[in-house]
Design a protein around this motif. Structure first.
Motif, PDB file in Angstrom:
ATOM      1  N   PHE A  78     101.891  22.674  95.812  1.00 26.83           N
ATOM      2  CA  PHE A  78     102.912  22.515  96.845  1.00 26.83           C
ATOM      3  C   PHE A  78     103.848  23.725  96.896  1.00 26.83           C
ATOM      4  O   PHE A  78     104.197  24.302  95.856  1.00 26.83           O
ATOM      5  N   LEU A 133     112.942  12.137  88.737  1.00 30.82           N
ATOM      6  CA  LEU A 133     112.612  13.409  89.374  1.00 30.82           C
ATOM      7  C   LEU A 133     113.377  14.559  88.737  1.00 30.82           C
ATOM      8  O   LEU A 133     112.850  15.667  88.574  1.00 30.82           O
ATOM      9  N   PHE A 153     106.976  15.765  99.473  1.00 33.10           N
ATOM     10  CA  PHE A 153     106.235  14.820  98.623  1.00 33.10           C
ATOM     11  C   PHE A 153     107.192  13.896  97.889  1.00 33.10           C
ATOM     12  O   PHE A 153     106.953  12.679  97.805  1.00 33.10           O
ATOM     13  N   PHE A 154     108.270  14.445  97.349  1.00 31.27           N
ATOM     14  CA  PHE A 154     109.256  13.623  96.645  1.00 31.27           C
ATOM     15  C   PHE A 154     109.896  12.599  97.593  1.00 31.27           C
ATOM     16  O   PHE A 154     110.081  11.435  97.231  1.00 31.27           O
ATOM     17  N   TYR A 184     110.019  21.381  84.144  1.00 32.99           N
ATOM     18  CA  TYR A 184     109.458  22.575  84.785  1.00 32.99           C
ATOM     19  C   TYR A 184     110.354  23.788  84.562  1.00 32.99           C
ATOM     20  O   TYR A 184     109.872  24.902  84.317  1.00 32.99           O
ATOM     21  N   LEU A 237     106.854  20.287  98.282  1.00 27.31           N
ATOM     22  CA  LEU A 237     107.223  19.475  97.127  1.00 27.31           C
ATOM     23  C   LEU A 237     108.365  18.527  97.479  1.00 27.31           C
ATOM     24  O   LEU A 237     108.354  17.353  97.099  1.00 27.31           O
ATOM     25  N   PHE A 273     101.486  19.119  91.517  1.00 19.67           N
ATOM     26  CA  PHE A 273     102.663  19.816  92.043  1.00 19.67           C
ATOM     27  C   PHE A 273     102.460  21.316  92.190  1.00 19.67           C
ATOM     28  O   PHE A 273     103.180  21.964  92.946  1.00 19.67           O
ATOM     29  N   THR A 274     101.493  21.864  91.474  1.00 23.40           N
ATOM     30  CA  THR A 274     101.261  23.313  91.554  1.00 23.40           C
ATOM     31  C   THR A 274     100.744  23.739  92.921  1.00 23.40           C
ATOM     32  O   THR A 274     100.825  24.914  93.270  1.00 23.40           O
ATOM     33  N   TRP A 326     104.302  22.172  85.455  1.00 22.35           N
ATOM     34  CA  TRP A 326     104.586  20.887  86.067  1.00 22.35           C
ATOM     35  C   TRP A 326     104.009  19.754  85.229  1.00 22.35           C
ATOM     36  O   TRP A 326     102.956  19.899  84.615  1.00 22.35           O
ATOM     37  N   SER A 335     107.500   9.860  98.270  1.00 24.75           N
ATOM     38  CA  SER A 335     107.410   8.961  97.123  1.00 24.75           C
ATOM     39  C   SER A 335     108.578   7.987  97.110  1.00 24.75           C
ATOM     40  O   SER A 335     108.409   6.799  96.799  1.00 24.75           O
ATOM     41  N   TYR A 350     102.739  17.071  86.391  1.00 26.00           N
ATOM     42  CA  TYR A 350     101.497  16.687  87.048  1.00 26.00           C
ATOM     43  C   TYR A 350     100.888  17.907  87.736  1.00 26.00           C
ATOM     44  O   TYR A 350     101.574  18.573  88.528  1.00 26.00           O
ATOM     45  N   LEU A 404     111.825  17.910  87.019  1.00 29.50           N
ATOM     46  CA  LEU A 404     112.267  19.269  87.379  1.00 29.50           C
ATOM     47  C   LEU A 404     112.835  20.002  86.178  1.00 29.50           C
ATOM     48  O   LEU A 404     112.668  21.225  86.047  1.00 29.50           O
TER      49      LEU A 404
END
Length: 233
Positions: free
Chosen positions: A188, A167, A196-197, A174, A193, A185-186, A180, A200, A182, A171
């Motif tokens: 969120f 992760l 989401f992390f 970015y 975000l 992620f744009t 991003w 995961s 993926y 970051l």
């Protein structure tokens, strides 16, 4: 499974992952969409990192099988310990996470994880080699041979460390590029975000526990928990 048969199986899967990883490297730079393989190249994608991880794991597994065949007991104990730790903490959880996360998001909206522009560049067989076959092979490994899991706390700490490291890599990319890894992620907010992390991380911990449960169910408690404490401690 007999050791010789196991050695043959591990050697074939090792060669397979080397071949798939090499095939990804053959994607020509001029053919890549502008949003793919820029900063960090393919090494920013968990899918590709997983291919390398699986190749390393099966290479170590094949080495352990060979050492068992030639009766190199002092060496094989250490190699088997490395093999089991790698499988329990990384190889099984990451392969399963790649399969689950990719196909769930792909089914919902493929542009979030695998833009349609990749269809003309990466053949369908290679897509399935990266995102589908990894799970059956990981499950087959559980049935093929027992793996000793580390104590739960140590296993989860190691898994958490690797997850946070990846992760952090995402970051960092970015922060450098403003893009991003993926496209998902744009959509969120910062809070979304973070949620989401965290989700995961919860998912991959569940996968770890599932792998441990399957291993225990198939092979019994005697080969599941690897005790690191010596007598007297």
């Amino acid at each position: 499974m007999a050791i010789a048969t196991l050695a043959l199986y591990h050697s074939l899967v090792f060669v397979w992952y080397i071949f798939v990883t090499y095939s990804i490297s053959l994607v020509r730079a001029e053919d890549r969409p502008s949003e793919v393989f820029l900063y960090g190249r393919q090494w920013k994608y968990l899918t590709v990192l997983n291919l390398v991880l699986q190749a390393v794991f099966y290479g170590i597994s094949f080495l352990a099988d060979v050492l068992r065949l030639i009766k190199k007991l002092p060496s094989v104990k250490y190699i088997i310990s490395c093999r089991d730790l790698l499988f329990s903490v990384l190889a099984f959880p990451v392969a399963t996470f790649v399969f689950m996360s990719f196909w769930v998001l792909y089914t919902y909206n493929r542009e979030l994880v695998y833009p349609k522009s990749l269809d003309g560049i990466i053949p369908m067989w290679l897509n399935h080699a990266m995102h589908t076959i990894v799970l059956p092979l990981a499950l087959l490994e559980i049935f093929a041979t027992p793996h000793r899991y580390p104590p739960k706390k140590k296993g989860l700490i190691l898994l958490g460390f690797v997850s946070v490291a990846y992760l952090s890599w995402v970051l960092w990319i970015y922060s450098v590029t403003g893009e991003w890894v993926y496209p998902l992620f744009t959509f969120f907010s910062p809070v979304g975000l973070a949620a989401f992390f965290c989700s995961s991380l919860v998912l991959i911990v569940w996968i770890y526990n599932t792998g441990e449960f399957l291993n225990r169910m198939i092979w019994g408690d005697t080969v599941v928990i690897l005790e690191y404490k010596r007598k007297g401690k």
